[in-house]
Each structure stands twice: as structure tokens, then as C-alpha cells.
Design a protein around this motif. Sequence first.
Motif, PDB file in Angstrom:
ATOM      1  N   ALA A 230      72.401  74.188  24.825  1.00  0.00           N
ATOM      2  CA  ALA A 230      72.654  72.913  24.145  1.00  0.00           C
ATOM      3  C   ALA A 230      72.656  71.753  25.129  1.00  0.00           C
ATOM      4  CB  ALA A 230      73.981  72.977  23.392  1.00  0.00           C
ATOM      5  N   GLY A 231      73.226  71.967  26.311  1.00  0.00           N
ATOM      6  CA  GLY A 231      73.273  70.887  27.294  1.00  0.00           C
ATOM      7  C   GLY A 231      71.884  70.414  27.704  1.00  0.00           C
ATOM      8  N   MET A 232      70.972  71.351  27.906  1.00  0.00           N
ATOM      9  CA  MET A 232      69.607  70.971  28.273  1.00  0.00           C
ATOM     10  C   MET A 232      68.892  70.303  27.110  1.00  0.00           C
ATOM     11  SD  MET A 232      67.317  70.642  30.520  1.00  0.00           S
ATOM     12  CE  MET A 232      67.907  71.619  31.911  1.00  0.00           C
ATOM     13  N   ALA A 233      69.164  70.752  25.888  1.00  0.00           N
ATOM     14  CA  ALA A 233      68.550  70.112  24.716  1.00  0.00           C
ATOM     15  C   ALA A 233      68.988  68.657  24.607  1.00  0.00           C
ATOM     16  CB  ALA A 233      68.908  70.880  23.449  1.00  0.00           C
ATOM     17  N   LEU A 234      70.267  68.387  24.845  1.00  0.00           N
ATOM     18  CA  LEU A 234      70.746  67.007  24.817  1.00  0.00           C
ATOM     19  C   LEU A 234      70.038  66.162  25.869  1.00  0.00           C
ATOM     20  CD1 LEU A 234      74.623  67.448  24.447  1.00  0.00           C
ATOM     21  CD2 LEU A 234      72.983  66.880  22.649  1.00  0.00           C
ATOM     22  N   PHE A 235      69.896  66.709  27.063  1.00  0.00           N
ATOM     23  CA  PHE A 235      69.227  65.976  28.138  1.00  0.00           C
ATOM     24  C   PHE A 235      67.784  65.641  27.766  1.00  0.00           C
ATOM     25  CE2 PHE A 235      66.475  66.227  31.927  1.00  0.00           C
ATOM     26  CZ  PHE A 235      66.933  65.103  32.613  1.00  0.00           C
ATOM     27  N   LEU A 236      67.046  66.629  27.246  1.00  0.00           N
ATOM     28  CA  LEU A 236      65.643  66.394  26.906  1.00  0.00           C
ATOM     29  C   LEU A 236      65.485  65.404  25.761  1.00  0.00           C
ATOM     30  CD1 LEU A 236      64.165  69.994  27.212  1.00  0.00           C
ATOM     31  CD2 LEU A 236      63.804  68.072  28.765  1.00  0.00           C
ATOM     32  N   ALA A 237      66.505  65.276  24.921  1.00  0.00           N
ATOM     33  CA  ALA A 237      66.448  64.321  23.813  1.00  0.00           C
ATOM     34  C   ALA A 237      66.829  62.910  24.250  1.00  0.00           C
ATOM     35  CB  ALA A 237      67.377  64.778  22.693  1.00  0.00           C
ATOM     36  N   SER A 238      67.301  62.769  25.468  1.00  0.00           N
ATOM     37  CA  SER A 238      67.807  61.479  25.933  1.00  0.00           C
ATOM     38  C   SER A 238      66.747  60.705  26.719  1.00  0.00           C
ATOM     39  CB  SER A 238      69.025  61.698  26.837  1.00  0.00           C
ATOM     40  OG  SER A 238      68.620  62.176  28.118  1.00  0.00           O
ATOM     41  N   ASP A 239      67.051  59.460  27.011  1.00  0.00           N
ATOM     42  CA  ASP A 239      66.137  58.639  27.802  1.00  0.00           C
ATOM     43  C   ASP A 239      66.067  59.081  29.263  1.00  0.00           C
ATOM     44  OD1 ASP A 239      65.377  57.042  25.664  1.00  0.00           O
ATOM     45  OD2 ASP A 239      67.025  55.634  25.962  1.00  0.00           O
ATOM     46  N   TYR A 240      67.006  59.891  29.708  1.00  0.00           N
ATOM     47  CA  TYR A 240      66.942  60.407  31.074  1.00  0.00           C
ATOM     48  C   TYR A 240      65.733  61.326  31.266  1.00  0.00           C
ATOM     49  CZ  TYR A 240      71.692  58.684  31.849  1.00  0.00           C
ATOM     50  OH  TYR A 240      72.806  57.878  31.985  1.00  0.00           O
ATOM     51  N   ALA A 241      65.199  61.859  30.186  1.00  0.00           N
ATOM     52  CA  ALA A 241      64.066  62.783  30.267  1.00  0.00           C
ATOM     53  C   ALA A 241      62.764  62.123  29.821  1.00  0.00           C
ATOM     54  CB  ALA A 241      64.340  64.014  29.413  1.00  0.00           C
ATOM     55  N   SER A 242      62.648  60.822  29.974  1.00  0.00           N
ATOM     56  CA  SER A 242      61.503  60.086  29.435  1.00  0.00           C
ATOM     57  C   SER A 242      60.195  60.330  30.184  1.00  0.00           C
ATOM     58  CB  SER A 242      61.809  58.583  29.433  1.00  0.00           C
ATOM     59  OG  SER A 242      62.020  58.125  30.754  1.00  0.00           O
ATOM     60  N   PHE A 243      60.240  61.063  31.304  1.00  0.00           N
ATOM     61  CA  PHE A 243      59.012  61.368  32.039  1.00  0.00           C
ATOM     62  C   PHE A 243      58.785  62.883  32.105  1.00  0.00           C
ATOM     63  CE2 PHE A 243      56.183  61.096  35.907  1.00  0.00           C
ATOM     64  CZ  PHE A 243      55.220  60.286  35.315  1.00  0.00           C
ATOM     65  N   ILE A 244      59.358  63.593  31.144  1.00  0.00           N
ATOM     66  CA  ILE A 244      59.214  65.050  31.094  1.00  0.00           C
ATOM     67  C   ILE A 244      58.525  65.434  29.794  1.00  0.00           C
ATOM     68  CG2 ILE A 244      60.383  67.282  31.134  1.00  0.00           C
ATOM     69  CD1 ILE A 244      62.707  65.936  32.571  1.00  0.00           C
ATOM     70  N   SER A 245      57.343  66.014  29.913  1.00  0.00           N
ATOM     71  CA  SER A 245      56.623  66.515  28.744  1.00  0.00           C
ATOM     72  C   SER A 245      55.723  67.655  29.184  1.00  0.00           C
ATOM     73  CB  SER A 245      55.786  65.416  28.084  1.00  0.00           C
ATOM     74  OG  SER A 245      55.354  65.816  26.792  1.00  0.00           O
ATOM     75  N   ALA A 246      55.495  68.593  28.276  1.00  0.00           N
ATOM     76  CA  ALA A 246      54.703  69.793  28.546  1.00  0.00           C
ATOM     77  C   ALA A 246      55.369  70.689  29.582  1.00  0.00           C
ATOM     78  CB  ALA A 246      53.287  69.441  28.989  1.00  0.00           C
ATOM     79  N   ALA A 247      56.680  70.549  29.746  1.00  0.00           N
ATOM     80  CA  ALA A 247      57.402  71.392  30.699  1.00  0.00           C
ATOM     81  C   ALA A 247      57.836  72.693  30.030  1.00  0.00           C
ATOM     82  CB  ALA A 247      58.620  70.657  31.249  1.00  0.00           C
ATOM     83  N   SER A 248      57.927  73.724  30.844  1.00  0.00           N
ATOM     84  CA  SER A 248      58.404  75.028  30.400  1.00  0.00           C
ATOM     85  C   SER A 248      59.590  75.384  31.288  1.00  0.00           C
ATOM     86  CB  SER A 248      57.282  76.070  30.530  1.00  0.00           C
ATOM     87  OG  SER A 248      57.717  77.355  30.151  1.00  0.00           O
TER      88      SER A 248
END
Length: 285
Positions: A230-248
Motif C-alpha cells: 500500500a505504501g508504494m501504491a500511495l507513492f506512485l499515485a502521488s506527484d513525487y512519482a511524476s517521472f516514473i512510468s513503465a517501471a517494474s
Amino acid sequence: MNIDLSDKRVIVTGASRGIGRAIACAFAAEGARVAICARDTDAVEAAGRELSEQAQAVIARAVDVTDTRGVQAFVTEVAEAWGGIDVLVNNAGQGRSGNLDNLTPEAILEHANVLQMGHFRFVQAVVPHMRKQRWGRIIEINALAGTIPTPDGIPSVINRASCVALSRSLGMSLAKENILVNSLNMGWIDTGQWDRHYKEMPPGVSREEFDRMVMKVVPVGRYGKPEDVAGMALFLASDYASFISAASIDIAGGMGGQIAYFPTLKRDFVAEAQARNARDRSGDA
């Protein structure tokens, strides 16, 4: 770091229990509006009542992810109620065991319809709403077996691999529209399934002994918790992760290739326990 998700409209699939429920609760605790679905009406309504204590608003519906019209109707209801959709967490789907000797093609296709096509149906339904606002986050809950094949569990291996590939492909194609897609690959998250695995052990095996065997391939030395995901899901949904896509991203406590050795480790452990029981019986005689 303050992750503010109070204005977000979130869908979490397979959210009546386990990882999905933990993720939904985490978004609710951050003040998001949370829509959840699962197949079991009673279970998803119970989860919805729990979420309503924290979330700005809650929609809880029974949805079968293999029903294209049902998926589209649910997404449309959420979008119309809240004026759009910001985040999709594609969590629905379970692992399935089996090998070349006991599987049928139809069994693999049935599993694929839940996993591959279930994830695809929801993405296809939410993306038009995200495109309108040029903002979206899609988080695919997958499994480590989809990135590192194991010698058993063919349906999970091939269908999870397809889900990871779908996530990475979408993460590339949609990023230009500010719709970011990432995959979280679960290791051994304890949502009750390890209790079931333990019950399959021969008589005389203690839970402590079983856990020590399992943890031999997990560097962190413990089971994961739904809250770890859940913690990582929150991070990826936030603006802190705005340069992360197609990551595994693996959430597996450092476990990688070790997962491939576990079936052999488990078989050897069971054989040793059975041999010990046989020696004990012969001694009693």
C-alpha cells in the motif's frame, strides 16, 4: 514527505480483502474518494463500510472482471459520480498452480481472462476519462513469478508475465498524455495464504519450522505485509512519482532468482518431514 491525495478519485479492484483492501484503506486514510469492487457482494459492501469511516466518499460494487459490460458500467458510474477518475489500482486476480502434466489449455485461458483481460478491461475503461484531464496513474498489482519464471505454477507464470508486459507497454504509450503506468510485483505477501500452505504440511511440522523453511529464500527474513504494498501504491499515485512510468518494481524483500528454488526446497522439506514421521512410527513399534 507529505503525500497529499485528498483530491484524488481512486478505483481499486479486488478490494474486499488482502492487498486490495489494504491499498483501498491507505487511500481512504489519505482522504481520497475510493471506489472498490470485488465479486462477492457481502464482502465488498463490508469493506465499503470500513472505508466510509475515513474516505471522503465511497462506492462499493460487486463486479466480475471477466464481464466487459459490467466493468464499463462500474467505471462509468464512478466517473459520473465524481467527475472523473485519477487513479486505477488493478489488483483483482489470484495465483494458480499447475504444470504440464495436470493442466488443460482451457484452465490457463480461464485464468488469463481474469488476469490479463481483467486488467486490460479496466485500463481500457478508465483511460478515456484520464485523457480528458491529461492526468492519470495506473498501478498494476502483479507477482514476482511474472518477471522470474518458476518451475511450477504455469498459469501464474505466463499470465503474470503478460500482465507485466502490458503494464510496461502502456507505461510507454500513455506517458506522453501524463498517464503513468507501473507494475508492482509481489513476493510473498502474507494475506492468509501461508496459513493454508502450512496446513498442507505433514503432521508434526511446527509453524516455526515451516516459516524458517520458507524464509530461506527471502533475504529480508520475513513475510511481506499488505501495508508494504500500500505504501508504494500511495507513492506512485502521488506527484513525487511524476517521472516514473513503465517501471517494474519488485516488492519481495530482496527475493529474486531464489524464488525458482522454492518448489524444490518445499518438496525436500516435506520429504524430510515424512521420513521423520516414518522413523518415529517405527520407533514406537
